[in-house]
Design a protein around this motif. Sequence first.
Motif, short mmCIF file in Angstrom:
data_model
loop_
_atom_site.label_atom_id
_atom_site.label_comp_id
_atom_site.label_asym_id
_atom_site.label_seq_id
_atom_site.Cartn_x
_atom_site.Cartn_y
_atom_site.Cartn_z
N LYS A 28 4.46 2.68 -17.64
CA LYS A 28 4.34 1.25 -17.99
C LYS A 28 4.42 0.38 -16.74
N LEU A 29 5.30 0.74 -15.82
CA LEU A 29 5.43 -0.03 -14.60
C LEU A 29 4.13 0.04 -13.79
N CYS A 30 3.56 1.22 -13.66
CA CYS A 30 2.31 1.37 -12.90
C CYS A 30 1.17 0.61 -13.56
N ALA A 31 1.13 0.60 -14.88
CA ALA A 31 0.11 -0.16 -15.59
C ALA A 31 0.24 -1.65 -15.27
N GLU A 32 1.47 -2.14 -15.23
CA GLU A 32 1.70 -3.55 -14.90
C GLU A 32 1.34 -3.83 -13.45
N LEU A 33 1.69 -2.94 -12.55
CA LEU A 33 1.33 -3.11 -11.14
C LEU A 33 -0.19 -3.13 -10.97
N GLN A 34 -0.88 -2.25 -11.69
CA GLN A 34 -2.34 -2.22 -11.62
C GLN A 34 -2.93 -3.51 -12.17
N ARG A 35 -2.35 -4.02 -13.24
CA ARG A 35 -2.81 -5.29 -13.81
C ARG A 35 -2.68 -6.43 -12.79
N ARG A 36 -1.68 -6.30 -11.92
CA ARG A 36 -1.43 -7.33 -10.90
C ARG A 36 -2.17 -7.04 -9.59
N GLY A 37 -3.02 -6.02 -9.58
CA GLY A 37 -3.85 -5.76 -8.41
C GLY A 37 -3.35 -4.70 -7.45
N CYS A 38 -2.25 -4.02 -7.78
CA CYS A 38 -1.75 -2.93 -6.94
C CYS A 38 -2.30 -1.63 -7.50
N ASP A 39 -3.07 -0.93 -6.70
CA ASP A 39 -3.68 0.33 -7.15
C ASP A 39 -2.68 1.46 -6.95
N ILE A 40 -1.72 1.57 -7.87
CA ILE A 40 -0.65 2.56 -7.78
C ILE A 40 -0.69 3.43 -9.04
N GLY A 41 -0.79 4.72 -8.84
CA GLY A 41 -0.71 5.67 -9.95
C GLY A 41 0.72 6.15 -10.13
N ARG A 42 1.00 6.77 -11.26
CA ARG A 42 2.34 7.23 -11.54
C ARG A 42 2.80 8.29 -10.53
N THR A 43 1.91 9.16 -10.11
CA THR A 43 2.27 10.20 -9.14
C THR A 43 2.72 9.59 -7.82
N THR A 44 1.99 8.58 -7.37
CA THR A 44 2.37 7.89 -6.13
C THR A 44 3.70 7.19 -6.30
N TYR A 45 3.88 6.51 -7.43
CA TYR A 45 5.13 5.80 -7.65
C TYR A 45 6.30 6.78 -7.73
N ALA A 46 6.09 7.92 -8.34
CA ALA A 46 7.15 8.94 -8.41
C ALA A 46 7.56 9.37 -7.01
N LYS A 47 6.61 9.43 -6.09
CA LYS A 47 6.92 9.79 -4.70
C LYS A 47 7.74 8.69 -4.02
N TYR A 48 7.50 7.42 -4.38
CA TYR A 48 8.34 6.34 -3.85
C TYR A 48 9.78 6.56 -4.30
N GLU A 49 9.97 6.83 -5.58
CA GLU A 49 11.32 7.01 -6.12
C GLU A 49 12.00 8.26 -5.56
N ALA A 50 11.21 9.28 -5.25
CA ALA A 50 11.78 10.52 -4.71
C ALA A 50 12.04 10.42 -3.21
N GLY A 51 11.63 9.32 -2.58
CA GLY A 51 11.83 9.16 -1.14
C GLY A 51 10.84 9.96 -0.33
N GLU A 52 9.75 10.41 -0.95
CA GLU A 52 8.76 11.22 -0.26
C GLU A 52 7.66 10.38 0.38
N LEU A 53 7.56 9.12 -0.02
CA LEU A 53 6.52 8.24 0.47
C LEU A 53 7.10 6.85 0.63
N ASN A 54 6.79 6.18 1.73
CA ASN A 54 7.28 4.82 1.94
C ASN A 54 6.46 3.85 1.12
N ILE A 55 7.13 2.91 0.50
CA ILE A 55 6.48 1.94 -0.37
C ILE A 55 5.88 0.80 0.46
#
Length: 82
Positions: A28-55
Amino acid sequence: MEQKIRRDRNMGDNLRRLRGEAGLSQEKLCAELQRRGCDIGRTTYAKYEAGELNIRASVIIELHKIYKCSYEEFFVGLDIND
């Protein structure tokens, strides 16, 4: 190097905490981010939360608007003196 990894994980913990407080799933968060123009998929966002990718700053700006929190909330515990 270890401190950098630790700080990134803390950022992920903060992202997870804020999302949980908002009652949003990653999907749901990624859907809202996409609606606001951020091209973020759930897999990418999961990597932000896991500390594997810088936001990206643009994503933090949109999350700030969604969560209606201070920017400091994203950085709790990241100061190496804490």
